[in-house]
Design a protein around this motif. Structure first.
Motif: not given
Length: 272
Positions: A30-36, A39-42, A157-159, A225-229
């Motif tokens: 969950r942590e990995i998917q959330t962080t990715l 970043r994608a949303l940013e 698209l993260q891949w 990552v601004d959005f994550a912060n």
């Protein structure tokens, strides 16, 4: 060395049963998917809140949760029935539907302000059957994605590309279907932290300058990552203050989209 998931079984079989349930119970996953997803949303660089987004390969809805917390509405599609059942059990805010992205996307033109995909498009490069053609499936997918985005919209698209040839194949197919943009690699010199994002532009909005590729992290660009912060700072307060109002807003937003005829879901299988 572990086998890549797409070499083990088709996605609808690999992400079935217990594997699907892991996405609801495994905290590391969950942590990995959330962080990715953050970043994608940013990288989408959305002009405002209240956007309608498409989540391709939405799985159990982890990336959708990030979209909801950012104040956007979303619709997710995935090929795994079991993953979508998990999403519904988690009571995600977005609508989810069963769909194979390699056969296109069942939406009207300009339905979405942007799109994200986390750990999904590498599956398009794998021929699960003798009839499956990765090149044709990629062209079908990118044509439909370009069709579904508003003019000037972005897709991030993260891949996990398997090799340089696969990177070239996927990127060239996207460009052939009318997209601008390219491949962004965060932390390119790190084996463990390196992450690949295909950042695509569906033209540009009228009266705006040409879109520019964002900077990669860990290569002379920004390191955080601004959005994550922002999400970490606001997480507790946001959940307490938005509550039911946020759910009502999302529900009303989706109803307005349907009333305007922007999204066509009639000929696909909805998960209920």
């Amino acid at each position: 060395k572990m086998s890549r998931p797409e070499h083990v079984a088709p996605p609808e079989m690999f992400y079935a049963g217990e594997e699907a349930k892991k996405y609801a119970t495994n905290s590391r996953m969950r942590e990995i998917q959330t962080t990715l997803s953050e970043r994608a949303l940013e990288l989408l660089a959305l002009p405002s809140e209240n956007c309608m987004l498409l989540d391709i390969g939405c799985g159990s809805g982890l990336s959708g949760e990030v979209i909801t917390e950012a104040g956007h509405c979303w619709i997710g599609c995935d090929i795994s029935h079991d993953m979508l059942k998990v999403a519904k059990s988690m009571e995600v805010e977005g609508d989810v539907l069963l769909s194979d992205m390699g056969q296109g996307l069942p939406f009207r033109p300009a339905s979405f302000d942007g799109a994200i995909s986390i750990s999904a498009i590498q599956w398009l490069c794998n021929a699960d059957t003798a009839a499956a053609n990765p090149y044709r499936r990629l062209l079908t997918f990118f044509t439909a994605l370009h069709h579904a985005l508003v003019r000037g919209g972005r897709a991030v698209l993260q891949w996990y590309p398997e090799n340089p040839a696969q990177m070239e194949l996927v990127t060239s197919c996207a460009m052939r279907c009318g997209f601008g943009g390219g491949l962004l690699v965060d932390y390119p010199h790190s084996t463990r932290a390196k992450k690949y994002f295909l950042v695509l532009f569906a033209g540009q909005r009228d009266g705006t300058p040409p879109q520019q590729m964002p900077k990669a992290m860990g290569d002379g660009g920004k390191e955080t990552v601004d959005f994550a912060n922002k999400r970490n700072r606001d997480r507790r307060g946001k959940k307490e203050t938005r509550g039911v109002n946020a759910k009502e807003w999302v529900r009303n937003k989706k109803q307005r989209q349907r009333a305007q005829g922007k999204v066509c879901l009639g000929h696909v299988s909805l998960i209920v």
